[in-house]
Enzyme design. Structure first.
Site, PDB file in Angstrom:
ATOM      1  N   TYR A  81       0.472   0.973   5.460  1.00 19.05           N
ATOM      2  CA  TYR A  81      -0.948   1.319   5.503  1.00 19.05           C
ATOM      3  C   TYR A  81      -1.548   1.226   6.898  1.00 19.05           C
ATOM      4  O   TYR A  81      -2.719   1.531   7.097  1.00 19.05           O
ATOM      5  CB  TYR A  81      -1.728   0.409   4.551  1.00 19.05           C
ATOM      6  CG  TYR A  81      -1.323   0.586   3.120  1.00 19.05           C
ATOM      7  CD1 TYR A  81      -1.766   1.698   2.394  1.00 19.05           C
ATOM      8  CD2 TYR A  81      -0.487  -0.320   2.483  1.00 19.05           C
ATOM      9  CE1 TYR A  81      -1.383   1.886   1.079  1.00 19.05           C
ATOM     10  CE2 TYR A  81      -0.111  -0.146   1.162  1.00 19.05           C
ATOM     11  CZ  TYR A  81      -0.562   0.962   0.469  1.00 19.05           C
ATOM     12  OH  TYR A  81      -0.189   1.143  -0.831  1.00 19.05           O
ATOM     13  N   HIS A  86      -8.298   3.949   5.472  1.00 23.29           N
ATOM     14  CA  HIS A  86      -8.756   2.814   4.675  1.00 23.29           C
ATOM     15  C   HIS A  86      -8.613   1.498   5.439  1.00 23.29           C
ATOM     16  O   HIS A  86      -9.173   0.484   5.026  1.00 23.29           O
ATOM     17  CB  HIS A  86      -7.916   2.753   3.388  1.00 23.29           C
ATOM     18  CG  HIS A  86      -8.731   2.524   2.140  1.00 23.29           C
ATOM     19  ND1 HIS A  86     -10.103   2.624   2.090  1.00 23.29           N
ATOM     20  CD2 HIS A  86      -8.351   2.195   0.870  1.00 23.29           C
ATOM     21  CE1 HIS A  86     -10.521   2.371   0.854  1.00 23.29           C
ATOM     22  NE2 HIS A  86      -9.481   2.102   0.098  1.00 23.29           N
TER      23      HIS A  86
END
Ligand SMILES: *[C@@H]1O[C@H](CO)[C@@H](O)[C@H](O)[C@H]1NC(C)=O
Ligand SMILES: *[C@@H]1O[C@H](CO)[C@@H](O)[C@H](O)[C@H]1NC(C)=O
Length: 277
Positions: A81, A86
């Site tokens: 990630y 995000h």
């Protein structure tokens, strides 16, 4: 605050015998002005020390037992990630940490945290490692343990409703569909009264769902633009801890000259339909 101060002053008067020596023992605390909640010298009763610290706070207006500000950047843990939309909250925390030379490396309450000073103001920086939708498990515990006043909890996260690279600083509000914010509000007993610094990531292209969009990385050009956003965010954080929230909000939310020029050109975000992400 005044009422609280009054109570503390009278209770410390009762303890005055103890307080004399307690003050000396707590001098280190008062001097460093860092009060992370439970860092009392182990050689003395915590209650006496607490009273001494509080009475010196009362005497020294608000300056003595200064509570730290807690800046929390949201994101998902793990290599997969890193660098995604995000996770832009994590990146903002990294930018603050680097500029202020605060090492964000210890693990506490399911977050990676760092403690330090900005100017002479104590701050904590945190990146919850719970996965986005459970961020509140970490933030709720940090706030409770370190007794962070909610107006000094600042959550930094990616916002689909703001144009790319734009910042907005607000004193309170809802979760706006953001799963991290939803979890935090849940774990603060539904209180929404804490500041948030939102970082615009723009809206997904028509054909793309919100989730896949926020889990995508930034392009090289976007990364460069974001560097400027992080610098501005850093300025905002410095103003906040030194001059107060309102000054910082004015700094962040007042359109910059270039923005004013581009305003008629820039595409308005068409749909305000809320999406969960
Ligand atoms: C978070 O999301 C994961 C995967 O989408 C799910 O398995 C988990 O139950 C969720 N946790 C919470 C607290 O909502
Ligand atoms: C900050 O601004 C709010 C709303 O504009 C106002 O109610 C509040 O009194 C201000 N706080 C300070 C410390 O100036």
């Amino acid at each position: 605050m005044r009422i609280l101060t009054g109570v503390l002053a009278s209770s410390s008067a009762l303890l005055s015998g103890v307080v004399g020596s307690a003050s000396a023992a707590c001098a280190r605390l008062a001097f460093s002005r860092v009060s992370y909640g439970r860092a009392y010298p182990s050689s003395m009763p915590a209650a006496a020390c607490k009273a001494a610290a509080s009475s010196s706070a009362a005497a020294d207006a608000d300056a003595g037992a200064q509570k730290p500000w807690l800046f929390v950047g949201l994101g998902n843990p793990g290599r997969m990630y890193k660098g995604t939309r995000h996770n832009v909250g994590f990146e903002m925390i990294d930018a603050i940490a680097e500029a202020e030379r605060i090492s964000v490396s210890s693990k506490q309450f399911k977050a990676i945290v760092g403690k330090g000073l900005i100017g002479d103001v104590p701050v904590m920086l945190a990146k919850p490692q719970t996965f986005m939708n459970a961020s509140g498990e970490s933030v709720g515990q940090l706030v409770a343990y370190f007794k962070i006043p909610l107006n000094q909890l600042v959550v930094i996260y990616d916002d689909l409703d703001l144009p790319f690279a734009k910042l907005r600083l607000l004193p309170k509000g809802g979760h706006g569909g953001h799963n991290g914010m939803r979890s935090i509000i849940d774990h603060l007993k539904q209180s929404r009264n804490f500041p948030r610094l939102r970082i615009g990531i723009g809206r997904p292209p028509e054909e793309m769902g919100a989730i896949s969009f926020v889990l995508r990385s930034f392009s090289k050009q976007e990364k460069e633009e974001l560097e400027m956003t992080f610098q501005r965010g850093l300025q905002a954080v410095r103003i906040m801890v030194r001059e107060g929230f309102n000054k910082s909000a004015t700094f962040v939310n007042t359109p910059q000259p270039l923005e004013m020029l581009n305003r008629c050109k820039s595409p308005h975000i068409a749909s305000k339909r809320r999406v969960d992400y």
